[in-house]
Design an enzyme around this catalytic site. Structure first.
Site, mmCIF file in Angstrom:
data_model
loop_
_atom_site.group_PDB
_atom_site.id
_atom_site.type_symbol
_atom_site.label_atom_id
_atom_site.label_comp_id
_atom_site.label_asym_id
_atom_site.label_seq_id
_atom_site.Cartn_x
_atom_site.Cartn_y
_atom_site.Cartn_z
ATOM 1 N N LYS A 86 9.959 17.644 0.984
ATOM 2 C CA LYS A 86 9.985 17.828 -0.470
ATOM 3 C C LYS A 86 9.222 16.673 -1.114
ATOM 4 C CE LYS A 86 13.858 19.033 -2.401
ATOM 5 N NZ LYS A 86 15.295 18.949 -2.777
HETATM 6 O O1 G3P Z 1 17.726 20.692 -5.264
HETATM 7 C C1 G3P Z 1 17.607 20.055 -6.505
HETATM 8 C C2 G3P Z 1 18.901 19.668 -7.007
HETATM 9 O O2 G3P Z 1 19.615 18.973 -6.037
HETATM 10 C C3 G3P Z 1 19.002 19.009 -8.324
HETATM 11 O O3 G3P Z 1 20.174 19.550 -8.793
HETATM 12 O O4 G3P Z 1 22.315 19.651 -9.884
HETATM 13 O O5 G3P Z 1 21.281 17.408 -9.389
HETATM 14 O O6 G3P Z 1 20.319 18.887 -11.164
HETATM 15 P P1 G3P Z 1 21.059 18.813 -9.883
#
Ligand code: G3P
Length: 223
Positions: A86
């Site tokens: 990533k």
């Molecule tokens: O995969 C991306 C993700 O982990 C970000 O999610 O919930 O931290 O905004 P969040």
């Protein structure tokens, strides 16, 4: 549509991988750090749980494209099975996406907030783009609209890059991005479990069982 687990928690991954139609696991630095363990050991254990065929995503943290390329090669040499790295869509990240895609290393372009970031990443050769739906919504944008615009770009320009929508706070957001053209999504374990949790289903199942037992006895085989 393919579904990924956005977590590095071994017990949750083991459970979801056993019960749900899971295609792999996505991680990021925050997700790995949360488990408070050496990251390579943890990633190897995730691999052992999901097997070699399911995709495992590991985010790079280098500042320059060259550092990211070096990190990607390190990840590829240390881990086995189906892998993708990533890379955030910054200027250095974009250069790294170009370099790694030329080397045929699968890249997910991440931390995407606009459809143009996704378009640039796709043109640079990314296999996936990850729009951060809830984080876009939190900035008073519209995550679902961004996903829909990306889907339109990819269709108009015949780009084979897939949308792996990420960052969700509720199932409604996931439902909406699926309708907007996201081929794949990654979600936290608690949200994945909510996909099928419906009180009416549980109560129907209970009623069926009670009627069956009254008429035939214990279960279908021992009646
Ligand atoms: O995969 C991306 C993700 O982990 C970000 O999610 O919930 O931290 O905004 P969040």
């Amino acid at each position: 549509m393919r579904l990924y687990i956005d977590s590095a928690n071994i017990e949750q991954i083991r459970h979801l991988n056993e019960y749900y139609p899971i295609s792999g696991v996505t991680t990021n630095p925050s997700i790995l750090v949360k488990e408070d363990r050496p990251f390579l050991e943890l990633l190897k254990e995730i691999r052992a749980v999901i097997g070699e065929e399911k995709e495992l995503f590991v985010q790079l943290v280098g500042d320059t494209a060259e550092e990211m390329v070096e990190e990607a090669n390190f990840i590829m040499s240390e881990l086995t099975g189906k892998l993708a790295v990533k890379i955030p869509v910054t200027e250095e990240g974009l250069k790294a996406i170009k370099l790694l895609s030329e080397e045929k290393i699968p890249v997910l372009a991440t931390t995407i907030y606009t459809s143009f970031q996704a378009l640039m990443a796709a043109l640079a050769g990314a296999k996936y783009v990850a729009p951060y739906v809830n984080r876009i919504d939190n900035l008073t944008g519209n995550g679902v609209t961004v996903v829909s615009e990306i889907a339109q770009f990819f269709e108009s320009y015949q780009l084979s890059t897939e949308i792996l929508a990420a960052s969700f706070k509720n199932v409604q957001q996931i439902h909406n991005v699926c309708l907007a053209g996201a081929e794949t999504i990654t979600a936290s374990p608690d949200l994945i479990e909510k996909f099928i949790a419906f009180p009416a289903t549980a109560s129907d199942v209970k009623a069926f069982k009670e009627e069956w037992q009254k008429a035939y006895g214990i279960d279908l085989i021992h009646s």
